[in-house]
Design a protein around this motif. Structure first.
Motif, PDB file in Angstrom:
ATOM      1  N   MET A 473       0.833  -1.201   0.000  1.00 14.69           N
ATOM      2  CA  MET A 473       0.000   0.000   0.000  1.00 14.69           C
ATOM      3  C   MET A 473       0.869   1.253   0.000  1.00 14.69           C
ATOM      4  O   MET A 473       0.606   2.219  -0.745  1.00 14.69           O
ATOM      5  CB  MET A 473      -0.917  -0.009   1.218  1.00 14.69           C
ATOM      6  N   ASP A 474       1.900   1.265   0.821  1.00 12.84           N
ATOM      7  CA  ASP A 474       2.777   2.423   0.906  1.00 12.84           C
ATOM      8  C   ASP A 474       3.523   2.643  -0.417  1.00 12.84           C
ATOM      9  O   ASP A 474       3.630   3.773  -0.903  1.00 12.84           O
ATOM     10  CB  ASP A 474       3.767   2.227   2.049  1.00 12.84           C
ATOM     11  N   LYS A 475       4.013   1.582  -0.997  1.00  7.83           N
ATOM     12  CA  LYS A 475       4.779   1.653  -2.244  1.00  7.83           C
ATOM     13  C   LYS A 475       3.927   2.180  -3.396  1.00  7.83           C
ATOM     14  O   LYS A 475       4.415   2.900  -4.273  1.00  7.83           O
ATOM     15  CB  LYS A 475       5.323   0.255  -2.579  1.00  7.83           C
ATOM     16  N   ASN A 476       2.651   1.817  -3.405  1.00  8.40           N
ATOM     17  CA  ASN A 476       1.761   2.181  -4.518  1.00  8.40           C
ATOM     18  C   ASN A 476       0.773   3.290  -4.160  1.00  8.40           C
ATOM     19  O   ASN A 476      -0.264   3.444  -4.799  1.00  8.40           O
ATOM     20  CB  ASN A 476       0.999   0.939  -4.995  1.00  8.40           C
ATOM     21  N   LEU A 480      -2.863   4.610  -5.795  1.00  7.01           N
ATOM     22  CA  LEU A 480      -4.081   4.135  -5.146  1.00  7.01           C
ATOM     23  C   LEU A 480      -4.787   5.165  -4.267  1.00  7.01           C
ATOM     24  O   LEU A 480      -5.959   4.992  -3.942  1.00  7.01           O
ATOM     25  CB  LEU A 480      -3.754   2.904  -4.283  1.00  7.01           C
ATOM     26  N   ALA A 481      -4.108   6.203  -3.874  1.00  6.91           N
ATOM     27  CA  ALA A 481      -4.656   7.125  -2.871  1.00  6.91           C
ATOM     28  C   ALA A 481      -5.987   7.743  -3.275  1.00  6.91           C
ATOM     29  O   ALA A 481      -6.848   7.997  -2.427  1.00  6.91           O
ATOM     30  CB  ALA A 481      -3.640   8.219  -2.567  1.00  6.91           C
ATOM     31  N   ASN A 482      -6.174   7.982  -4.576  1.00  6.64           N
ATOM     32  CA  ASN A 482      -7.410   8.618  -5.040  1.00  6.64           C
ATOM     33  C   ASN A 482      -8.485   7.619  -5.437  1.00  6.64           C
ATOM     34  O   ASN A 482      -9.558   8.017  -5.904  1.00  6.64           O
ATOM     35  CB  ASN A 482      -7.100   9.541  -6.215  1.00  6.64           C
ATOM     36  N   ASN A 483      -8.183   6.346  -5.262  1.00  7.99           N
ATOM     37  CA  ASN A 483      -9.172   5.321  -5.569  1.00  7.99           C
ATOM     38  C   ASN A 483     -10.183   5.266  -4.430  1.00  7.99           C
ATOM     39  O   ASN A 483      -9.818   4.982  -3.286  1.00  7.99           O
ATOM     40  CB  ASN A 483      -8.477   3.955  -5.732  1.00  7.99           C
ATOM     41  N   PRO A 484     -11.458   5.524  -4.700  1.00 11.56           N
ATOM     42  CA  PRO A 484     -12.446   5.596  -3.608  1.00 11.56           C
ATOM     43  C   PRO A 484     -12.618   4.277  -2.855  1.00 11.56           C
ATOM     44  O   PRO A 484     -13.061   4.269  -1.710  1.00 11.56           O
ATOM     45  CB  PRO A 484     -13.742   5.988  -4.329  1.00 11.56           C
ATOM     46  N   ARG A 485     -12.232   3.157  -3.477  1.00 13.15           N
ATOM     47  CA  ARG A 485     -12.385   1.865  -2.816  1.00 13.15           C
ATOM     48  C   ARG A 485     -11.158   1.496  -1.992  1.00 13.15           C
ATOM     49  O   ARG A 485     -11.173   0.516  -1.268  1.00 13.15           O
ATOM     50  CB  ARG A 485     -12.653   0.769  -3.858  1.00 13.15           C
ATOM     51  N   VAL A 486     -10.093   2.276  -2.117  1.00 15.94           N
ATOM     52  CA  VAL A 486      -8.844   1.957  -1.431  1.00 15.94           C
ATOM     53  C   VAL A 486      -8.336   3.108  -0.577  1.00 15.94           C
ATOM     54  O   VAL A 486      -7.789   2.915   0.508  1.00 15.94           O
ATOM     55  CB  VAL A 486      -7.744   1.560  -2.456  1.00 15.94           C
ATOM     56  N   GLY A 487      -8.506   4.332  -1.055  1.00 13.47           N
ATOM     57  CA  GLY A 487      -7.891   5.503  -0.445  1.00 13.47           C
ATOM     58  C   GLY A 487      -8.127   5.648   1.043  1.00 13.47           C
ATOM     59  O   GLY A 487      -7.233   6.079   1.788  1.00 13.47           O
ATOM     60  N   HIS A 492      -5.527   4.712   8.268  1.00 15.47           N
ATOM     61  CA  HIS A 492      -5.007   3.837   9.323  1.00 15.47           C
ATOM     62  C   HIS A 492      -3.479   3.858   9.314  1.00 15.47           C
ATOM     63  O   HIS A 492      -2.845   3.941  10.379  1.00 15.47           O
ATOM     64  CB  HIS A 492      -5.517   2.413   9.121  1.00 15.47           C
ATOM     65  N   TRP A 493      -2.894   3.795   8.148  1.00 14.52           N
ATOM     66  CA  TRP A 493      -1.437   3.827   8.002  1.00 14.52           C
ATOM     67  C   TRP A 493      -0.866   5.148   8.516  1.00 14.52           C
ATOM     68  O   TRP A 493       0.164   5.187   9.189  1.00 14.52           O
ATOM     69  CB  TRP A 493      -1.088   3.611   6.540  1.00 14.52           C
ATOM     70  N   ASP A 494      -1.572   6.211   8.212  1.00 15.83           N
ATOM     71  CA  ASP A 494      -1.085   7.540   8.593  1.00 15.83           C
ATOM     72  C   ASP A 494      -1.131   7.791  10.095  1.00 15.83           C
ATOM     73  O   ASP A 494      -0.472   8.709  10.606  1.00 15.83           O
ATOM     74  CB  ASP A 494      -1.885   8.623   7.865  1.00 15.83           C
ATOM     75  N   LYS A 495      -1.897   6.993  10.817  1.00 20.58           N
ATOM     76  CA  LYS A 495      -1.942   7.146  12.269  1.00 20.58           C
ATOM     77  C   LYS A 495      -0.691   6.605  12.951  1.00 20.58           C
ATOM     78  O   LYS A 495      -0.429   6.913  14.110  1.00 20.58           O
ATOM     79  CB  LYS A 495      -3.189   6.430  12.821  1.00 20.58           C
ATOM     80  N   LEU A 496       0.051   5.783  12.227  1.00 17.29           N
ATOM     81  CA  LEU A 496       1.294   5.250  12.777  1.00 17.29           C
ATOM     82  C   LEU A 496       2.408   6.272  12.617  1.00 17.29           C
ATOM     83  O   LEU A 496       2.460   6.995  11.615  1.00 17.29           O
ATOM     84  CB  LEU A 496       1.686   3.958  12.044  1.00 17.29           C
ATOM     85  N   ASP A 497       3.297   6.352  13.592  1.00 20.40           N
ATOM     86  CA  ASP A 497       4.415   7.293  13.429  1.00 20.40           C
ATOM     87  C   ASP A 497       5.435   6.704  12.465  1.00 20.40           C
ATOM     88  O   ASP A 497       5.384   5.527  12.099  1.00 20.40           O
ATOM     89  CB  ASP A 497       5.048   7.652  14.773  1.00 20.40           C
TER      90      ASP A 497
END
Length: 518
Positions: A473-476, A480-487, A492-497
């Motif tokens: 997910m991070d690599k791609n 994928l960020a603008n995909n409404p089914r994935v973005g 959740h990932w961004d909550k991690l430091d």
């Protein structure tokens, strides 16, 4: 007694075993049908031993059936054809040998064979192609439903097919009031459910002579060899498997269509129809299969509900026809993309199932043992693993095409490159079907007996799917960020430091470096 002359030579390929084809309406002593085992069909990829045996046995049985119906048939084994360079070489020789004036063939379902036969030039012989009389849509109609290099939703296609063919329709509206009943399906098997999984219907077809021919002609195969083949190899057996499915499996088909378990001898089959080989060789017609399921559902004492029959019909009327349309409308360029720039090599355990990941071990071993795995094992276990680890699409495609008994390129290529690997830039799927270990744990009991801990992302024995998922997910992210089914998942990932993210990615990189030891 074979004649020395025939006006017309007709070729029947191994996936064209359709007894209802218009060719066979009336025997004609001037027409010779040719059904041939060919080396070129055994080695364009390395096939499962049972797959080759099943095709060759079904071809032989079809040749016998045609002869019994009064047709002139030449059935050639590898012993007869091994000196020919390829299919055109064989056809040219036979046309000369039998003084034929015309050569006819049914339109192949694979592009490579279509091109090979379309290029065929035989002196003083006319060459003509016919439809295979199998699919619900003709090749000429496909571009009315699918546009090249464009994403199409299967659901829209499916509804159009329901309307066109009047399947599960009442006065122009979907039977049961909805087009799709997926919400009532896809449960995990509980202990009580596993106890009642029925024994699969299996056949005992003697393929020892075929196995000996494969060995004699040095045909390289993968998977479990056999002398008694469990798969249907004639129309009667195919019809028996269809009847068994409708009677004993369809009542719970959809409910457990995504489930996986290790705790039953019937785990490899469950409630799946296993009709794909019979369908893809054309021993069964898709509308015959659809109607049989609907008839079973419509019986007064039926235990089948609308969710089960609709889910099954969607696979045949919807997905099967849709995938074929995607393939032909986009060929020959389909699948040449590598959207995610995957470049890894297929791990060694894909050939022997020797991995500590229980889900991968079970799915691959089952594939090697039976030349079969159901759609979730293919998509969300082996396919998901190849997606997350970035295996080169062409390597994965060759593996799927070779190992599965029902794999013919028209159906395998879009499913592998489009659904499993998202390599086609979104022509088939709206998003990559990437998942962590949580999905596999939700739909199976694999994780309970696995060396790896499905609840851990990092550390000793952390489930590889977890860290590989977040690395993927991070690599791609840019894609994928603008995909409404994935973005939304990135929140959740961004909550991690940063340090937590780094540890997860480092765990995934470690697994990738040691992929053959997982």
């Amino acid at each position: 007694m074979m004649q020395s002359r025939y006006t017309t030579l007709r070729l029947v390929l191994g996936d064209q075993l359709n007894a209802s084809h218009h060719w066979y309406q009336q025997p004609n002593e001037d027409v010779l049908y040719v059904i041939a085992e060919l080396k070129q069909e055994t080695n364009y990829v390395t096939h499962h031993h049972q797959k080759i045996c099943a095709f060759f046995a079904a071809m032989e049985n079809f040749a016998i059936a045609l002869q019994q119906a009064g047709h002139e048939v030449l059935h050639l084994s590898l012993d007869d054809t091994h000196t020919y360079h390829d299919l055109p070489d064989l056809i040219l020789s036979l046309c000369q040998q039998y003084h034929c004036q015309a050569f006819e063939y049914q339109q192949p379902d694979e592009y490579r064979l279509s091109q090979q036969l379309a290029a065929l030039k035989i002196p003083d012989v006319t060459v003509q192609a016919s439809d295979s009389d199998h699919f619900l849509l003709t090749l000429a109609e496909l571009d009315q439903y699918v546009t090249p290099n464009k994403h199409h939703r299967m659901e829209h296609f499916y509804r159009a097919m329901r309307k066109r063919f009047g399947v599960l329709m009442v006065e122009g509206k979907p039977q049961g009031g909805k087009w799709n009943f997926d919400g009532a399906n896809r449960n995990k098997l509980k202990a009580g459910d596993i106890e009642h999984i029925p024994q699969p219907l299996m056949f005992s077809n003697d393929v020892s002579a075929i196995s000996k021919r494969l060995e004699k002609h040095n045909i390289n195969t993968i998977g479990q060899s056999c002398e008694q083949l469990l798969w249907p190899t004639n129309r009667k057996q195919s019809q028996a498997l269809l009847s068994y499915f409708c009677r004993d499996l369809l009542p719970l088909f959809g409910r457990f269509q995504d489930a996986m378990t290790t705790k039953s001898e019937s785990a490899w089959s469950l409630y799946h129809s296993r009709l794909s080989f019979a369908l893809n060789t054309k021993m069964l017609h898709p509308m015959q299969v659809i109607q049989a399921a609907i008839d079973a559902y419509s019986q007064p004492d039926s235990k089948i509900d609308i969710a089960q029959v609709e889910g099954f019909v969607r696979q045949i009327l919807g997905w099967r026809e849709f995938i074929r349309a995607i393939y032909w409308v986009n060929m020959p360029y389909y699948g040449q993309e590598n959207t995610l720039e995957a470049s890894g090599s297929l791990p060694d355990f894909f050939w022997d199932a020797k991995t500590n990941m229980q889900c991968m071990h079970h799915a691959i071993k089952q594939s090697l043992d039976y030349s079969y795995a159901h759609h979730i094992q293919r998509l969300m276990v082996t396919g998901n693993f190849c997606l997350l680890t970035g295996i080169t699409p062409s390597e994965v495609e060759k593996w799927y095409l070779g190992i599965y008994i029902d794999a013919i390129e028209w159906v395998e290529k879009p499913n592998t490159l489009g659904m499993a690997l998202f390599a086609d830039a979104g022509v088939v799927a709206t998003k990559p079907y990437a998942a962590s270990g949580a999905y596999i744990n939700k739909m199976s009991d694999y994780c309970s007996s696995c060396q790896y801990d499905v609840k851990k992302k990092t550390g000793l024995n952390a489930c590889p799917f977890n860290s590989l998922y977040w690395r993927f997910m991070d690599k791609n992210r840019e894609l994928l960020a603008n995909n409404p089914r994935v973005g939304m998942l990135f929140s959740h990932w961004d909550k991690l430091d940063d340090s937590e993210q780094s540890v997860i990615v480092e765990q995934a990189e470690y697994y990738l470096r040691h992929i053959n030891s997982l």
